[in-house]
Motif scaffolding. Structure first.
Motif, PDB file in Angstrom:
ATOM      1  N   MET A   1       0.832  -1.189   0.000  1.00 20.51           N
ATOM      2  CA  MET A   1       0.000   0.000   0.000  1.00 20.51           C
ATOM      3  C   MET A   1       0.873   1.248   0.000  1.00 20.51           C
ATOM      4  O   MET A   1       1.906   1.279   0.634  1.00 20.51           O
ATOM      5  CB  MET A   1      -0.861   0.016   1.266  1.00 20.51           C
ATOM      6  N   ARG A   2       0.425   2.237  -0.691  1.00 25.05           N
ATOM      7  CA  ARG A   2       1.123   3.518  -0.662  1.00 25.05           C
ATOM      8  C   ARG A   2       0.880   4.187   0.683  1.00 25.05           C
ATOM      9  O   ARG A   2      -0.051   3.842   1.406  1.00 25.05           O
ATOM     10  CB  ARG A   2       0.611   4.413  -1.779  1.00 25.05           C
ATOM     11  N   ALA A   3       1.708   5.177   0.996  1.00 31.62           N
ATOM     12  CA  ALA A   3       1.600   5.865   2.284  1.00 31.62           C
ATOM     13  C   ALA A   3       0.226   6.499   2.465  1.00 31.62           C
ATOM     14  O   ALA A   3      -0.359   6.408   3.549  1.00 31.62           O
ATOM     15  CB  ALA A   3       2.696   6.914   2.412  1.00 31.62           C
ATOM     16  N   ASP A   4      -0.311   7.148   1.414  1.00 32.04           N
ATOM     17  CA  ASP A   4      -1.629   7.761   1.566  1.00 32.04           C
ATOM     18  C   ASP A   4      -2.713   6.709   1.762  1.00 32.04           C
ATOM     19  O   ASP A   4      -3.671   6.932   2.504  1.00 32.04           O
ATOM     20  CB  ASP A   4      -1.961   8.702   0.408  1.00 32.04           C
TER      21      ASP A   4
ATOM     22  N   ASP B   1      -2.272   3.895   3.360  1.00 41.90           N
ATOM     23  CA  ASP B   1      -2.139   3.508   4.767  1.00 41.90           C
ATOM     24  C   ASP B   1      -2.852   4.507   5.671  1.00 41.90           C
ATOM     25  O   ASP B   1      -3.545   4.119   6.614  1.00 41.90           O
ATOM     26  CB  ASP B   1      -0.665   3.412   5.174  1.00 41.90           C
ATOM     27  N   ASP B   2      -2.684   5.786   5.379  1.00 48.07           N
ATOM     28  CA  ASP B   2      -3.357   6.823   6.172  1.00 48.07           C
ATOM     29  C   ASP B   2      -4.872   6.687   6.079  1.00 48.07           C
ATOM     30  O   ASP B   2      -5.576   6.787   7.083  1.00 48.07           O
ATOM     31  CB  ASP B   2      -2.941   8.226   5.709  1.00 48.07           C
ATOM     32  N   PHE B   3      -5.373   6.445   4.877  1.00 49.82           N
ATOM     33  CA  PHE B   3      -6.812   6.288   4.690  1.00 49.82           C
ATOM     34  C   PHE B   3      -7.319   5.017   5.380  1.00 49.82           C
ATOM     35  O   PHE B   3      -8.410   4.998   5.944  1.00 49.82           O
ATOM     36  CB  PHE B   3      -7.182   6.271   3.207  1.00 49.82           C
ATOM     37  N   ALA B   4      -6.510   3.961   5.338  1.00 47.54           N
ATOM     38  CA  ALA B   4      -6.900   2.721   6.008  1.00 47.54           C
ATOM     39  C   ALA B   4      -7.013   2.934   7.516  1.00 47.54           C
ATOM     40  O   ALA B   4      -7.949   2.433   8.150  1.00 47.54           O
ATOM     41  CB  ALA B   4      -5.893   1.613   5.699  1.00 47.54           C
TER      42      ALA B   4
ATOM     43  N   MET C   1      -7.683   5.835   8.970  1.00 45.36           N
ATOM     44  CA  MET C   1      -8.883   6.666   9.155  1.00 45.36           C
ATOM     45  C   MET C   1     -10.144   5.816   9.108  1.00 45.36           C
ATOM     46  O   MET C   1     -11.035   5.952   9.959  1.00 45.36           O
ATOM     47  CB  MET C   1      -8.956   7.751   8.069  1.00 45.36           C
ATOM     48  N   LEU C   2     -10.228   4.958   8.111  1.00 47.67           N
ATOM     49  CA  LEU C   2     -11.399   4.101   7.959  1.00 47.67           C
ATOM     50  C   LEU C   2     -11.508   3.127   9.129  1.00 47.67           C
ATOM     51  O   LEU C   2     -12.597   2.884   9.651  1.00 47.67           O
ATOM     52  CB  LEU C   2     -11.326   3.352   6.634  1.00 47.67           C
ATOM     53  N   GLY C   3     -10.382   2.585   9.558  1.00 42.79           N
ATOM     54  CA  GLY C   3     -10.379   1.674  10.697  1.00 42.79           C
ATOM     55  C   GLY C   3     -10.899   2.334  11.962  1.00 42.79           C
ATOM     56  O   GLY C   3     -11.672   1.745  12.720  1.00 42.79           O
ATOM     57  N   ARG C   4     -10.490   3.567  12.202  1.00 41.53           N
ATOM     58  CA  ARG C   4     -10.986   4.301  13.371  1.00 41.53           C
ATOM     59  C   ARG C   4     -12.482   4.552  13.266  1.00 41.53           C
ATOM     60  O   ARG C   4     -13.203   4.464  14.261  1.00 41.53           O
ATOM     61  CB  ARG C   4     -10.226   5.611  13.529  1.00 41.53           C
ATOM     62  N   ALA C   5     -12.947   4.851  12.075  1.00 41.00           N
ATOM     63  CA  ALA C   5     -14.385   5.065  11.881  1.00 41.00           C
ATOM     64  C   ALA C   5     -15.155   3.771  12.133  1.00 41.00           C
ATOM     65  O   ALA C   5     -16.217   3.788  12.767  1.00 41.00           O
ATOM     66  CB  ALA C   5     -14.648   5.580  10.460  1.00 41.00           C
ATOM     67  N   VAL C   6     -14.623   2.660  11.667  1.00 41.62           N
ATOM     68  CA  VAL C   6     -15.269   1.370  11.894  1.00 41.62           C
ATOM     69  C   VAL C   6     -15.333   1.075  13.393  1.00 41.62           C
ATOM     70  O   VAL C   6     -16.373   0.652  13.906  1.00 41.62           O
ATOM     71  CB  VAL C   6     -14.546   0.238  11.130  1.00 41.62           C
ATOM     72  N   LEU C   7     -14.235   1.304  14.104  1.00 41.76           N
ATOM     73  CA  LEU C   7     -14.244   1.085  15.556  1.00 41.76           C
ATOM     74  C   LEU C   7     -15.288   1.949  16.242  1.00 41.76           C
ATOM     75  O   LEU C   7     -16.002   1.488  17.141  1.00 41.76           O
ATOM     76  CB  LEU C   7     -12.865   1.378  16.153  1.00 41.76           C
ATOM     77  N   ALA C   8     -15.398   3.189  15.823  1.00 41.43           N
ATOM     78  CA  ALA C   8     -16.360   4.105  16.446  1.00 41.43           C
ATOM     79  C   ALA C   8     -17.801   3.686  16.168  1.00 41.43           C
ATOM     80  O   ALA C   8     -18.672   3.840  17.023  1.00 41.43           O
ATOM     81  CB  ALA C   8     -16.116   5.531  15.954  1.00 41.43           C
ATOM     82  N   ALA C   9     -18.063   3.160  14.990  1.00 41.44           N
ATOM     83  CA  ALA C   9     -19.432   2.836  14.578  1.00 41.44           C
ATOM     84  C   ALA C   9     -19.792   1.366  14.799  1.00 41.44           C
ATOM     85  O   ALA C   9     -20.928   0.977  14.551  1.00 41.44           O
ATOM     86  CB  ALA C   9     -19.616   3.187  13.096  1.00 41.44           C
ATOM     87  N   TRP C  10     -18.864   0.574  15.263  1.00 41.43           N
ATOM     88  CA  TRP C  10     -19.038  -0.878  15.345  1.00 41.43           C
ATOM     89  C   TRP C  10     -20.353  -1.296  15.997  1.00 41.43           C
ATOM     90  O   TRP C  10     -21.081  -2.137  15.490  1.00 41.43           O
ATOM     91  CB  TRP C  10     -17.861  -1.504  16.094  1.00 41.43           C
TER      92      TRP C  10
END
Length: 61
Positions: free
Chosen positions: A1-4, A6-9, A11-20
């Motif tokens: 994965m490119r660095a950007d 990884d950053d988006f992943a 971000m998305l992971g944190r959103a998934v944790l928050a909305a789980w």
């Protein structure tokens, strides 16, 4: 994965944790299985984290 990517992943992971806890169970299960597909040793740790953050989360077996 490119660095950007990884950053988006992250971000998305944190959103998934928050909305789980608000996600339908089938979506939770699908995401969980995808997340641990290549990391079976992390399965219990991830399940514990999700349960601690969202007590309504129940592991189905």
């Amino acid at each position: 994965m490119r660095a950007d990517e990884d950053d988006f992943a992250v971000m998305l992971g944190r959103a998934v944790l928050a909305a789980w806890g608000d996600m339908p169970r089938d979506i939770q299960e699908a995401l969980f299985e995808i997340a641990v597909k290549d990391r079976p040793d992390d399965r219990d740790g991830l399940a514990k984290l999700l349960h601690e953050r969202h007590p309504r989360t129940v592991h189905a077996g």
